[in-house]
Scaffold this motif. Structure first.
Motif, PDB file in Angstrom:
ATOM      1  N   GLY A  54      -6.274 -27.665  85.927  1.00 29.39           N
ATOM      2  CA  GLY A  54      -4.879 -27.458  85.555  1.00 29.39           C
ATOM      3  C   GLY A  54      -4.171 -26.704  86.661  1.00 29.39           C
ATOM      4  O   GLY A  54      -4.776 -25.870  87.351  1.00 29.39           O
ATOM      5  N   TRP A  55      -2.894 -27.013  86.889  1.00 31.35           N
ATOM      6  CA  TRP A  55      -2.161 -26.286  87.911  1.00 31.35           C
ATOM      7  C   TRP A  55      -2.070 -24.817  87.521  1.00 31.35           C
ATOM      8  O   TRP A  55      -1.787 -24.485  86.369  1.00 31.35           O
ATOM      9  N   GLY A  56      -2.334 -23.929  88.489  1.00 28.15           N
ATOM     10  CA  GLY A  56      -2.418 -22.506  88.196  1.00 28.15           C
ATOM     11  C   GLY A  56      -3.850 -22.024  88.098  1.00 28.15           C
ATOM     12  O   GLY A  56      -4.105 -20.830  87.946  1.00 28.15           O
ATOM     13  N   ARG A  57      -4.807 -22.964  88.179  1.00 28.59           N
ATOM     14  CA  ARG A  57      -6.218 -22.614  88.297  1.00 28.59           C
ATOM     15  C   ARG A  57      -6.679 -22.912  89.724  1.00 28.59           C
ATOM     16  O   ARG A  57      -6.057 -23.707  90.422  1.00 28.59           O
ATOM     17  N   PRO A  58      -7.787 -22.297  90.152  1.00 23.49           N
ATOM     18  CA  PRO A  58      -8.353 -22.692  91.438  1.00 23.49           C
ATOM     19  C   PRO A  58      -8.673 -24.194  91.436  1.00 23.49           C
ATOM     20  O   PRO A  58      -8.965 -24.775  90.392  1.00 23.49           O
ATOM     21  N   ASP A  59      -8.624 -24.797  92.621  1.00 19.37           N
ATOM     22  CA  ASP A  59      -8.844 -26.240  92.705  1.00 19.37           C
ATOM     23  C   ASP A  59     -10.248 -26.603  92.223  1.00 19.37           C
ATOM     24  O   ASP A  59     -11.257 -26.110  92.739  1.00 19.37           O
ATOM     25  N   THR A  60     -10.296 -27.465  91.230  1.00 19.73           N
ATOM     26  CA  THR A  60     -11.556 -27.771  90.550  1.00 19.73           C
ATOM     27  C   THR A  60     -12.566 -28.454  91.461  1.00 19.73           C
ATOM     28  O   THR A  60     -13.763 -28.144  91.425  1.00 19.73           O
ATOM     29  N   PHE A  61     -12.110 -29.377  92.277  1.00 19.84           N
ATOM     30  CA  PHE A  61     -13.039 -30.118  93.127  1.00 19.84           C
ATOM     31  C   PHE A  61     -13.675 -29.187  94.158  1.00 19.84           C
ATOM     32  O   PHE A  61     -14.875 -29.288  94.443  1.00 19.84           O
ATOM     33  N   THR A  62     -12.896 -28.267  94.694  1.00 13.09           N
ATOM     34  CA  THR A  62     -13.428 -27.313  95.664  1.00 13.09           C
ATOM     35  C   THR A  62     -14.481 -26.413  95.019  1.00 13.09           C
ATOM     36  O   THR A  62     -15.537 -26.149  95.603  1.00 13.09           O
ATOM     37  N   VAL A  63     -14.204 -25.939  93.811  1.00 13.91           N
ATOM     38  CA  VAL A  63     -15.178 -25.113  93.090  1.00 13.91           C
ATOM     39  C   VAL A  63     -16.461 -25.912  92.836  1.00 13.91           C
ATOM     40  O   VAL A  63     -17.574 -25.415  93.064  1.00 13.91           O
ATOM     41  N   ALA A  64     -16.313 -27.153  92.392  1.00  8.87           N
ATOM     42  CA  ALA A  64     -17.488 -27.981  92.100  1.00  8.87           C
ATOM     43  C   ALA A  64     -18.332 -28.209  93.344  1.00  8.87           C
ATOM     44  O   ALA A  64     -19.571 -28.111  93.302  1.00  8.87           O
ATOM     45  N   ALA A  65     -17.682 -28.500  94.460  1.00  4.96           N
ATOM     46  CA  ALA A  65     -18.422 -28.729  95.699  1.00  4.96           C
ATOM     47  C   ALA A  65     -19.153 -27.469  96.139  1.00  4.96           C
ATOM     48  O   ALA A  65     -20.309 -27.529  96.602  1.00  4.96           O
TER      49      ALA A  65
END
Length: 356
Positions: A54-65
């Motif tokens: 969701g916008w306003g959260r850290p970028d999900t794909f970057t966290v997953a990687a």
């Protein structure tokens, strides 16, 4: 419960501490803290975790990687939005991460409302939104499984597009699975033709049974050309050593939610999604439905998977989850707070009963 069932957890990926009653510790969203969760999941029997978006959260794909790079078996279920990504960009990023992790990527397609103008996106009405989602999923799957793809759709275009590295076929897995949610008619039509796994919130058994039947019927009516749709459950599981302690803790949590007006729980907008509206209406039927489905959190701000909880001892909750499995649920995304300690408790107490 069937050995074919899979059990994932949830990593909230929220810049604010105290998500849904989590411990409000320093550096709660640092790489070290999130890595400790991912490694605990590996050590305590979980397949991986859904990572919120969701916008306003850290970028999900970057966290997953980042988490995938620090683990060996952890499988991120990466929540992404059509519109935030374009199909070819996303297909390439996901194929690269899948290659680097040896096939550990899963994708959750989210079509719910978001702060679109903040990242330069726009959408029309519901038909436009789900039409775009359908086209996105179909095109990404083609980019993963075909070469020299040319497509001119209503929303996206590519010409002579070949994604590299190619997705490696691993047994029956041709590409990362698409998980998808949504309870509206438009959402269910997309799920019936394009999703690999339809995720349900924690509705009573009869509601899930009815929706599975409807989605299977839609798959036939709409000439689904993919393997059969699978089904998953995203729900809070509040597990304690005894039934009595579980209910005492559940009622105490709800009392605190009432006192604080749901602070830390409002991460799903209450009036927009059909599925969310269905959940929030459940408490009108009673505080406890089926054997131990607790609906009271929905009165005080519980959103999404925080709206209804399965409450009890490990044996109580396992018994309830088996009933969902008997309906055809094979993918389970569970959670409770504090997240880290519950990863360990439920991994050690609940998962062995589900795999027995």
């Amino acid at each position: 419960m069937s050995n074919h069932s899979e059990f994932l957890w949830y990593i909230p990926n929220d810049i604010r501490a105290g998500h849904r009653g989590d411990s409000a510790v320093d550096n709660h969203n640092s790489l070290e803290t999130l890595t400790s969760h991912a490694k605990a999941l590996e050590e305590h029997g979980w397949k991986g975790a859904l990572i919120g978006t969701g916008w306003g959260r850290p970028d999900t794909f970057t966290v997953a990687a980042s988490l995938a790079a620090r683990t060996t078996t952890f499988e991120p279920l990466i929540a992404i939005r059509p519109g935030y990504w374009r199909p070819a960009n996303f297909a390439s990023a996901a194929a690269t991460l899948d290659h680097l992790t040896g096939g550990r990527v899963r994708i959750n397609i989210v079509s719910g409302k978001d702060n679109l103008p903040a990242y330069g996106d726009s959408e029309g009405d519901q038909a436009h939104r789900y039409g775009r989602t359908k086209e996105f999923m179909r095109l990404v799957r083609r980019l993963w499984t075909e070469e020299n793809v040319t497509s001119t759709g209503d929303h996206f275009r590519v010409a002579e597009s070949t994604v590299v590295p190619r997705i490696e076929v691993r047994g029956n897995r041709r590409h990362p699975k698409f998980y998808f949610g949504g309870a509206s008619e438009a959402a269910e039509r997309v799920a019936a033709t394009e999703a690999d796994v339809q995720l349900f919130w924690g509705e009573p058994l009869e509601g899930v049974r009815e929706r599975i039947g409807r989605l299977k019927g839609l798959s036939r009516a709409l000439d689904r050309d993919l393997p059969p749709l699978e089904f998953g459950l995203r729900i809070t599981t509040l597990v304690r050593d005894t039934t009595e302690q579980a209910w005492a803790d559940a009622e105490a949590k709800v009392a605190e939610m009432a006192r604080s007006n749901g602070t830390g729980w409002h991460d799903h907008q209450r009036v927009l999604a059909v599925g969310q509206q269905r959940l929030l209406a459940l408490y009108e039927r009673g505080d406890v439905l089926d054997d131990n489905l607790y609906t009271a959190p929905g009165k005080f701000g519980g959103g999404g998977a925080g709206t209804t909880w399965l409450v009890g001892s490990a044996a109580d909750v396992a018994r309830s989850l088996r009933k969902y499995q008997d309906l055809g649920i094979t993918h389970f995304v569970l959670s409770d707070t504090p997240y880290l300690s519950e990863i360990k408790r439920q991994g050690d107490q609940l998962l062995p009963l589900l795999r027995g």
